[in-house]
Design a protein around this motif. Structure first.
Motif, PDB file in Angstrom:
ATOM      1  N   VAL A 172     -10.466  -4.183  10.446  1.00  0.00           N
ATOM      2  CA  VAL A 172      -9.706  -5.381  10.113  1.00  0.00           C
ATOM      3  C   VAL A 172     -10.652  -6.391   9.497  1.00  0.00           C
ATOM      4  N   GLU A 173     -10.282  -6.896   8.341  1.00  0.00           N
ATOM      5  CA  GLU A 173     -11.105  -7.913   7.689  1.00  0.00           C
ATOM      6  C   GLU A 173     -10.439  -9.267   7.867  1.00  0.00           C
ATOM      7  N   HIS A 174     -11.238 -10.205   8.353  1.00  0.00           N
ATOM      8  CA  HIS A 174     -10.675 -11.536   8.561  1.00  0.00           C
ATOM      9  C   HIS A 174     -10.935 -12.403   7.350  1.00  0.00           C
ATOM     10  N   GLU A 175      -9.898 -13.097   6.956  1.00  0.00           N
ATOM     11  CA  GLU A 175     -10.049 -13.988   5.815  1.00  0.00           C
ATOM     12  C   GLU A 175      -9.401 -15.321   6.133  1.00  0.00           C
ATOM     13  N   ALA A 176     -10.017 -16.362   5.598  1.00  0.00           N
ATOM     14  CA  ALA A 176      -9.453 -17.686   5.813  1.00  0.00           C
ATOM     15  C   ALA A 176      -8.094 -17.761   5.129  1.00  0.00           C
ATOM     16  N   SER A 177      -7.171 -18.422   5.784  1.00  0.00           N
ATOM     17  CA  SER A 177      -5.833 -18.514   5.214  1.00  0.00           C
ATOM     18  C   SER A 177      -5.290 -19.923   5.459  1.00  0.00           C
ATOM     19  N   HIS A 178      -4.619 -20.455   4.468  1.00  0.00           N
ATOM     20  CA  HIS A 178      -4.005 -21.775   4.641  1.00  0.00           C
ATOM     21  C   HIS A 178      -2.660 -21.566   5.294  1.00  0.00           C
ATOM     22  N   SER A 179      -2.523 -22.151   6.478  1.00  0.00           N
ATOM     23  CA  SER A 179      -1.274 -21.972   7.185  1.00  0.00           C
ATOM     24  C   SER A 179      -0.874 -23.300   7.825  1.00  0.00           C
ATOM     25  N   HIS A 180      -0.034 -23.196   8.821  1.00  0.00           N
ATOM     26  CA  HIS A 180       0.432 -24.409   9.496  1.00  0.00           C
ATOM     27  C   HIS A 180       0.382 -24.213  11.001  1.00  0.00           C
TER      28      HIS A 180
ATOM     29  N   CYS B  92      -5.772  -5.449   6.570  1.00  0.00           N
ATOM     30  CA  CYS B  92      -6.143  -4.042   6.585  1.00  0.00           C
ATOM     31  C   CYS B  92      -7.263  -3.810   5.566  1.00  0.00           C
ATOM     32  N   TYR B  93      -8.322  -3.162   5.979  1.00  0.00           N
ATOM     33  CA  TYR B  93      -9.455  -2.988   5.069  1.00  0.00           C
ATOM     34  C   TYR B  93      -9.107  -2.028   3.941  1.00  0.00           C
ATOM     35  N   ARG B  94      -8.047  -1.306   4.087  1.00  0.00           N
ATOM     36  CA  ARG B  94      -7.634  -0.334   3.077  1.00  0.00           C
ATOM     37  C   ARG B  94      -6.671  -0.923   2.061  1.00  0.00           C
ATOM     38  N   CYS B  95      -5.566  -1.481   2.607  1.00  0.00           N
ATOM     39  CA  CYS B  95      -4.504  -1.873   1.678  1.00  0.00           C
ATOM     40  C   CYS B  95      -4.327  -3.382   1.649  1.00  0.00           C
ATOM     41  N   HIS B  96      -5.066  -4.085   2.489  1.00  0.00           N
ATOM     42  CA  HIS B  96      -5.083  -5.541   2.481  1.00  0.00           C
ATOM     43  C   HIS B  96      -3.807  -6.188   2.997  1.00  0.00           C
ATOM     44  N   GLU B  97      -2.956  -5.421   3.615  1.00  0.00           N
ATOM     45  CA  GLU B  97      -1.764  -5.990   4.230  1.00  0.00           C
ATOM     46  C   GLU B  97      -2.195  -6.809   5.457  1.00  0.00           C
ATOM     47  N   THR B  98      -1.439  -7.863   5.751  1.00  0.00           N
ATOM     48  CA  THR B  98      -1.737  -8.646   6.951  1.00  0.00           C
ATOM     49  C   THR B  98      -1.498  -7.778   8.187  1.00  0.00           C
TER      50      THR B  98
ATOM     51  N   GLU C 214       1.659 -29.350  11.156  1.00  0.00           N
ATOM     52  CA  GLU C 214       0.365 -29.742  10.585  1.00  0.00           C
ATOM     53  C   GLU C 214      -0.168 -28.606   9.717  1.00  0.00           C
ATOM     54  N   ASP C 215      -0.960 -28.999   8.725  1.00  0.00           N
ATOM     55  CA  ASP C 215      -1.659 -27.956   7.965  1.00  0.00           C
ATOM     56  C   ASP C 215      -2.762 -27.388   8.841  1.00  0.00           C
ATOM     57  N   TYR C 216      -2.974 -26.128   8.701  1.00  0.00           N
ATOM     58  CA  TYR C 216      -4.001 -25.524   9.535  1.00  0.00           C
ATOM     59  C   TYR C 216      -4.588 -24.293   8.844  1.00  0.00           C
ATOM     60  N   ASP C 217      -5.917 -24.250   8.798  1.00  0.00           N
ATOM     61  CA  ASP C 217      -6.577 -23.075   8.221  1.00  0.00           C
ATOM     62  C   ASP C 217      -7.073 -22.182   9.337  1.00  0.00           C
ATOM     63  N   ASN C 218      -6.664 -20.954   9.299  1.00  0.00           N
ATOM     64  CA  ASN C 218      -7.179 -20.030  10.317  1.00  0.00           C
ATOM     65  C   ASN C 218      -7.557 -18.704   9.683  1.00  0.00           C
ATOM     66  N   GLN C 219      -8.094 -17.832  10.486  1.00  0.00           N
ATOM     67  CA  GLN C 219      -8.523 -16.523  10.020  1.00  0.00           C
ATOM     68  C   GLN C 219      -7.406 -15.518  10.272  1.00  0.00           C
TER      69      GLN C 219
END
Length: 886
Positions: free
Chosen positions: A186-194, A351-357, A342-347
RNA sequence: GGGCGGUUAGCUCAGUUGGUUAGAGCAGGACCUUUACACGGUCAAGGUCGGGGGUUCGAGUCCCUCACCGCCCACCA
């Protein structure tokens, strides 16, 4: 020889020649073994820069060791790459409008095999283009029969040892691939969320008034509102006084009306959000653990494909998770439950293969207990029986190994090694290497069981479950083969830092556990190839350089040599196309130097002559060659590939081409000069061969160093000249230094020419004041190199007119033919004088310091004294010159 | 949050146990078509080694600290 080197022709000619003649092949038994297994690329893979780097390093080591006479095996192969390969074939099916389910398992797997037979050879073909000297007769595949037998054996053994278990666990789930993923997949990436703030009413509280449905509520902050229907509690920190009174009460879960308890758990951070967390045990790894601690119900509200199921509520059933998020947020808002956002950035995991969440999901999976096998694997590095190069990677290895988690090894795929577990009766299970053995085991438990009653586990094993056995499964394990006995453990494992955990650490554990010994002695870790901006190369960024394109444009040798030259083991490598010109230019240089030899009778028709009484310049190149040979072996022993490439580059270009070839053109005895060049060149070619196999082979044949049908790759790696040779030729450090000093004089006079703008065509008069009697013997070569009409000698220390300069060779004077701009010269001299004055001052201070003279090594002090004297003299000379231009 | 790196010439990087005036390739500059090579040759220029302390006779190199950049691991919803 042709005027231009035809790299494509050479590559097309020599690789098949090597392969067909079995030069890459190794059989056990003869000599000291040197074995390396290649990190098997995915069978779906295409060659990228990472492979080019990884395999250049390995091929340099392998070719070098082979030339040293070691019985060398570089074992190639590919990985069946469960998810990746299944994806490729599923995509192809999709084009036909089919899903794998339409074919059924058996037909689908057959279809993947079909794909493998048809396209699986791509990467191994491309590896040949790089020039890899891998033993193709021993090529393996992680899913071939032997490797599969090893996998079944390992699974069974670990199960019998109690190291494999099946457990209900929250796993990372890729909804697209439809399988569980290991944590490190699993690859963690920063994401703009709430962060949504939601009101959970306290049970039994009265209706509210304006907009709020209830008077009493608690506020929960969540990033994942769509999991709300799966909540089975809310939690607060036990030390949080604000909420202590709530613990034990119940609240109403919005939209569902279900009542859930308020619990307290250390996992909750008081400072984050409101300090109250909703607990969704089936959809979050932490919540899962909290749920276990508190005996909470686990409500799985999603299907395998991350759509909502009936437990999410009728309204949401069938929705995708992101669609459901919107629906629930909007329903919360409509119901007055949503307080604010609130806006919130999290990790967020992908999927390291297909990049699906990735989704956290509750399921039954197989696990390997990792603590027991990790312990001896840690010890092996601690006690030095396995070494990381560079050493610092061991720290990262320890850090991971000491905190190792159990390994989830089951995957819900069809392409892979099927788990050898068989179910029968109501929930009974046996694990065995073959169905027959399983039946026997089952019968022992229940004699009435027949083959038809056994149902094999539908899951397959993680791809790494076969690749962790690679260093011994490829050599025949579990059979006790001769190969295994001879080649195991392998010598060096060369790989990038990104698979230390995935692969290297696990191979260590498997090797020790099943073979009783670590699988390799040295783990050589190199960096990752990045683009000019330092970004990782990737298809999606479109910043990848294609090694095949580079081979096409510059040649395989150019690619290999450039990579070796610009890659440090210490850090990642930034590359762009231009960098590969270095290698291309070097090929051209080598080719032209060879052509020069041929044109001067030192080609294939060369008649050997005895080398006797070489001149100083000839002694110099012989000495330099000897030094280069020694240096190369010693730095390759230390895996300093970059230093080795630089050393051989400098030796060839500077020593051979810039100086010796120029000397040879006008050597006093051309026969001897070229005989020496021929010998030196042959050594240089062999030093270069591990880096540039094709051009060195081609040139070796063109110049007749190697007979037709033979190969430079089997020639001995040069170790320098023997003591007898050195003695016979009178080689010494003194002569070497003497020629270096002469070169300094030449360079200085050239600089003087340039400084005073003397036209290149003009012949100058030079005078050299030196006490060295050898200098007079160099008159001819000095004249040539200086483009001088005459070179006169004066006694050492003679007061030469201006402009003159001090060199290690003596004071050199250039008679000025033309006019000089006095003002400009005067200014320049003043600047140089002040610089020199600074040097002199600091050197004087240093030498006046008793501590320095007492503590520093004698040679350092002596050198400082000499340098000081020299600078003083230079300053004195300059002052005279200053007067001249005043 | 934890761990590991990096910061040296315009760019990419060397610099092995502390010891001359810190090196290379590329780019840029000047000159050169000298018959192996212009994918070449010659020469010159370019750096207070991220900042600040410290240890030492001596620090790019060892120690402390700060700053910035990067990577890996990790459960702050």
């Amino acid at each position: 020889m042709e005027k231009h080197y035809d790299a494509k022709a050479a590559e097309a000619k020599w690789y098949p020649f090597w392969e067909k003649n079995g030069f890459f092949h190794s059989e056990p038994g003869k000599g000291e073994p040197y074995s390396v297994v290649i990190p098997p690329p995915n069978v779906t893979g295409i060659l990228h820069m990472g492979h080019a780097l990884n395999q250049t390093i390995q091929d340099v080591l392998v070719r070098w060791r082979r030339m040293q006479g070691r019985n060398t095996l570089w074992l190639p192969g590919t990985d069946h790459a469960g998810i990746a390969t299944q994806n490729v074939v599923e995509k192809a099916l999709k084009k036909e409008g089919k899903r794998r389910q339409d074919l059924g398992r058996e037909a689908f797997v057959e279809r993947v095999w079909e794909w493998k037979r048809q396209y699986g050879g791509t990467i191994v073909h491309q590896q040949r283009m790089l020039g890899n000297s891998t033993d193709w007769k021993r090529e393996r595949f992680t899913f071939d029969e032997g490797c599969s037998r090893a996998v079944a054996k390992v699974f069974t053994q670990l199960y019998d040892e109690g190291l494999i278990y099946k457990g209900n666990y929250i796993v990372n789930w890729c909804p697209r691939c439809g399988t569980a993923l290991a944590n490190d997949e699993v690859e963690h990436e920063a994401s703009h969320s709430h962060l949504w703030y939601v009101r959970y009413p306290v049970a039994g509280s009265a209706k509210g008034t304006s907009g709020e449905p209830y008077k009493d509520y608690i506020m929960v902050a969540t990033t994942r509102p769509e999991t709300l229907p799966g909540d089975t509690a809310v939690a607060v920190n036990p030390k949080d006084e604000r909420y202590a009174h709530l613990v034990g009460k119940t609240v109403v879960l919005p939209l569902t009306g279900r009542e859930i308890p308020v619990i307290s758990d250390d996992y909750v951070e008081k400072e984050f959000g409101t300090g109250i967390v909703k607990i969704t045990p089936a959809h979050d790894p932490n919540d899962f653990l909290v749920g276990k601690r508190h005996g909470l119900e686990e409500i799985n509200i999603m299907n395998d494909d991350a759509t909502m199921n009936a437990l999410a509520g009728a309204k949401y059933e069938g929705m995708g998770r992101f669609e459901c998020r919107e629906a629930i947020v909007s329903d919360l808002e409509a119901g007055g439950f949503l307080d604010h956002v609130e806006d919130y950035d999290n990790q967020v995991g992908h999927c390291y293969r297909c990049h699906e969440t990735v989704e956290s999901r509750l399921s039954k999976q197989w696990f390997v207990k990792m603590k027991p096998p990790a312990a001896p694997a840690i010890e092996a590095v601690k006690n030095g029986s396995v070494r990381f190069v560079p050493e610092r990677w061991s720290k990262i290895y320890f850090n991971w190994m000491e905190n190792i988690q159990d390994w989830c090894i089951s995957r819900q795929l069809w392409w892979g090694h099927r788990i050898p577990a068989y179910y029968f009766g109501d929930g009974k299970v046996v694990v065995a290497e073959t169905p027959e053995a399983a039946l026997e085991k089952a019968k022992a438990a229940d004699p009435s069981v027949s083959a038809a009653d056994l149902r094999q586990d539908p899951d397959v094993l993680d791809t790494w479950f076969s690749s962790w056995l690679w260093p011994f499964s490829t050599l025949g394990w579990p059979e006790k083969t001769r190969d295994l006995e001879y080649y195991y453990p392998t010598a060096d494992l060369v790989t990038a830092q990104d698979i230390i955990f995935f692969w290297v650490a696990r191979m260590m554990m498997a090797g020790i556990h099943f073979m009783g010994r670590p699988p390799f002695k040295n783990i050589v870790i190199h960096g990752i190839v990045r683009d000019a901006q330092g970004r990782k190369m990737s298809k999606s960024l479109g910043n990848s350089l294609d090694p095949l394109e580079l081979i096409d444009m510059y040649s395989a040798d150019a690619l290999r040599f450039s990579i070796a030259l610009i890659t440090s083991l210490e850090c990642d490598t930034k590359v762009n196309k231009e960098k590969f010109e270095i290698g291309r230019n070097f090929c051209t240089k080598i080719w032209n130097a060879a052509r020069f030899m041929e044109m001067n009778g030192a080609g294939a028709d060369f008649k050997p002559v005895e080398i006797a009484e070489p001149t100083a310049d000839e002694k110099h190149i012989l000495w330099a060659t000897d030094a280069a040979c020694r240096k190369l072996s010693s730095i390759l022993e230390q895996y300093r590939i970059q230093d080795a490439a630089l050393a051989v580059y400098d030796f060839f270009w500077t020593q051979i081409c810039d100086w010796y070839v120029e000397y040879a053109k006008d050597a006093p005895d051309k026969t001897r000069a070229f005989a020496i060049l021929r010998d030196v060149f042959w050594k240089a070619l062999r030093l270069l061969h591990p880096f540039m196999p094709f051009i060195t082979e081609e040139v070796a044949h063109q110049l007749g160093y190697v007979e037709a049908g033979e190969s430079i790759m089997l020639a001995r790696f040069p170790e320098g000249y023997t003591d007898a040779e050195k003695k016979a030729w009178g080689l010494s450090a003194e002569t070497y230094d003497f020629v270096n000093a002469k070169r300094e004089a030449i360079t200085t006079l050239r600089a003087l020419r340039a400084e005073y703008k003397i036209p290149p065509a003009a012949f100058v008069k030079a005078t050299i004041a030196t006490g060295d009697p050898r200098a007079r013997g160099e008159e001819a070569s000095l004249k040539k190199a200086m483009r001088a009409e005459s070179v006169d000698f004066a006694p050492a220390g003679a007061d030469l007119p201006m402009p003159s300069k001090i060199t290690s060779f003596g004071t050199v004077y250039l008679s000025l033919e033309g006019l000089v701009d006095k003002a400009a010269e005067s200014k320049r001299i003043a600047a140089e004088l002040s610089k020199l004055a600074g040097f002199v001052k600091s050197a004087e201070a240093k030498l006046a310091n008793e501590n320095f003279t007492a503590h520093a090594p004698e040679a350092v002090v002596a050198e400082a004294r000499r340098k000081l004297e020299e600078n003083r003299e230079k300053a004195a000379q300059l002052e005279k010159l200053a007067k001249l231009f005043a």
